[in-house]
Design an enzyme around this catalytic site. Structure first.
Site: not given
Lengths: 386, 386
Positions: A164, A326, A359
């Protein structure tokens, strides 16, 4: 291969008790020139290290944390007993094998976990910076980390990894300091924030700034904007999960009704979100939320460049990892990273992991990630150690 | 086929000036027994009609509006000059051809566009209901609409159509009053709200209830919870668009900077969301937001039933429409409707439209929808008129 559960339960596979350390830029330049042109200093970075740096200093790995993470990536914190946020991945024989590698993790500037951020004392006013804290970018975050790596006298990092926003930092490192990064592992990340990603961050910021306790950022020592911050986190949590992982976790299960008030949560998913929002408030600073999400939104490695120019002449080896479910950092963003690498003839491995976690998968798909990362690191390490 | 633009510009294709009408349940039962067991009454429904009911009363079509819609689906409102929310689809020669069909649209109960809702006067207290308004469900909304259809002396609707929450009403009609619905067109909708859909609604509700002006719902005649309501709408807007439609509309374009305050919008997408949030506050009631989203979340046609039981013995003909980039009401939810129909041997047509507009597509993909709906309606109409 061991399961996640075993990684955590088996004490032999833990780095054990750890202590967070602090590095303050002590000698000139004790301040950092920022992307915005403003200066920030002095800067303290909270960091932890695990394993030992070898004689030739060729085995250092920097782990970059995501939005709300901190320096405590592995082991048990001596003070509060908390387990590191990626403990399943960092330790003896784990993905980032601390018997082989020297692993470093530092809290980003702008944060609230020991590094200089908006809740830190402004040396000029002796009060918390609040909104006097300058706007920062991922580039600034990386430049501060670079000071720490210099201080540790490491000339070249064996690898940098992160998911991320951690992946954004990893990519920024490659672009800012290409000769200092032998290999990089960007996970569930992007070359630039999309309008949808900006939009979700913006509603989080609006939630905080709409809370009348936010008081234009000046709430330290007063009532904090807890409702706004909790709300921002609730929005975040929806985006971290997937439609299917929510379905698996909650279904349409009804909470046990104890109150008659009409808009109390009926469904488990509602109660869960409120709980996650409320617990976040205890550990995170609302102004840090604003500054860090803004840094993510500004992130754009591409800018005016063509895709084949981003990683031109880069010698760093890439392992790009993405997750099918995701939808916050969708597959196509990882494809774009890979494409940029391939166009620049950069040595790149790409793996798309079948996961339903959304995610959050980068924190949860330990077995798959371990397999990929261990192999990738060992192969490159064996080449340089020959 | 005409483009959307022509539909609106060509006056000959408009239903012209229209006036909203009001029907109040005047004779017993002048109240409705609700799903919750509570009673609500008297009830007023705001509605509009276009075209003419034929002698045999076989040509009536009910259009059900989505979450924030109203009865004004077509033409130009006599009072404020506003254009109906689906004007491109309703009028002479349009998808819902008013030269052939008698089209009805009513505002739902719980709403704030003329039908009885939390902002209406509670006859018992002579003050707005606020949170004394009872919890309502999609079934209750449909039961109220049924009173209007009875009042109009229509025994069987030729068709019912609606997108999103309008589609839920259409499906509920089929289950509640199967003999009253000859055909149905559920668009971008679902048999039941998923945990992710509940979660997005819940953060919207939390945004409103976290606004200190919300005051436990008691804000009528005082300062309204505008920040919370705007925030809820911003979250909604992200979910109505798609990643790609946001990219096409905004990219990473930077707004012209006029202010120096740090967290003013930098990107166009931020400014757009704030604008949409602020303008929503002028036209929608915060308590209606709470009640209607809750009704959507409660929606579950399946419940304990098996999929093949939902539409058992139903003679209604289905046209199910879904959009590829709609991630709020994803394709699999429309597939489930179709599967339920097929398992019950219900006459069903399914069409998946290639659109980048996300959930908003049901309002925007006029050309494709017109083609599908016109053909579907004409075919069935020619059968009954033979």
């Amino acid at each position: 291969m061991n399961s996640t559960k075993n990684f955590v339960q088996n004490e032999n596979l833990s780095v054990g008790y750890v202590e967070t350390q602090y590095y303050t830029f002590a000698k000139p330049p004790n301040e950092l020139k920022l992307d915005s042109g403003e200066k920030l200093g002095p800067i303290t970075l909270a960091y932890e290290t695990y394993g030992k740096l070898n004689k030739n200093k060729t085995n250092a790995i920097l782990l970059c944390h995501a939005f709300s993470g901190d320096a405590h990536v592995a082991g048990i914190n001596k003070d509060d007993g908390s387990i590191g946020w990626w403990d399943a991945m960092v330790g003896p024989k784990k993905a980032f094998d601390t018997e082989k590698f020297f692993v470093i993790c530092s809290n980003i500037i702008g944060g609230c976990k020991g590094s200089t951020g908006p809740s830190s004392l402004n040396p000029k006013t002796k009060k918390p910076y609040a909104l006097d804290f300058p706007v920062i970018t991922v580039k600034d975050i990386v430049n501060a980390q670079k000071c720490l790596i210099d201080y540790l006298e490491i000339e070249k990092l064996f690898s940098i990894a992160g998911g991320s926003m951690g992946g954004m930092q990893a990519l920024q490192w490659v672009v800012s300091y290409p000769d200092m990064v032998r290999s990089v592992i960007p996970i569930a990340t992007t070359l630039k924030h999309s309008p949808q990603q900006i939009a979700f961050n913006e509603v989080g910021r609006q939630a905080i700034m709409s809370d009348h306790n936010w008081n234009n950022g000046d709430y330290y020592g007063k009532t904090i904007p807890s409702k706004g911050l909790a709300l921002a986190r609730m929005i975040g949590h929806i985006t971290y999960m997937s439609d299917i992982s929510m379905k698996e976790k909650f279904g349409r299960k009804i909470k046990e009704k104890k109150q008659v008030f009409k808009f109390e949560p009926d469904f488990e998913v509602e109660g869960y979100l409120r709980y996650r929002g409320d617990s976040f408030v205890k550990r995170f600073d609302a102004n840090s939320y604003l500054y860090i999400t803004k840094a993510m939104d500004y992130f754009d490695l591409l800018g005016e460049k063509k895709l084949n120019e981003v990683f031109k002449n880069i010698k760093t080896k890439f392992l790009v990892i993405a997750f099918k479910s995701d939808w916050l950092y969708p597959l196509y963003q990882s494809h774009e990273i890979v494409k940029a690498c391939k166009m620049a003839d950069v040595d790149t491995t790409f793996c798309e992991i079948e996961s339903t976690y959304g995610h959050d998968a980068f924190l949860l798909e330990v077995e798959e990630e371990t397999h990929l990362i261990k192999h990738f690191l060992n192969k490159i390490y064996s080449e340089i150690e020959e």
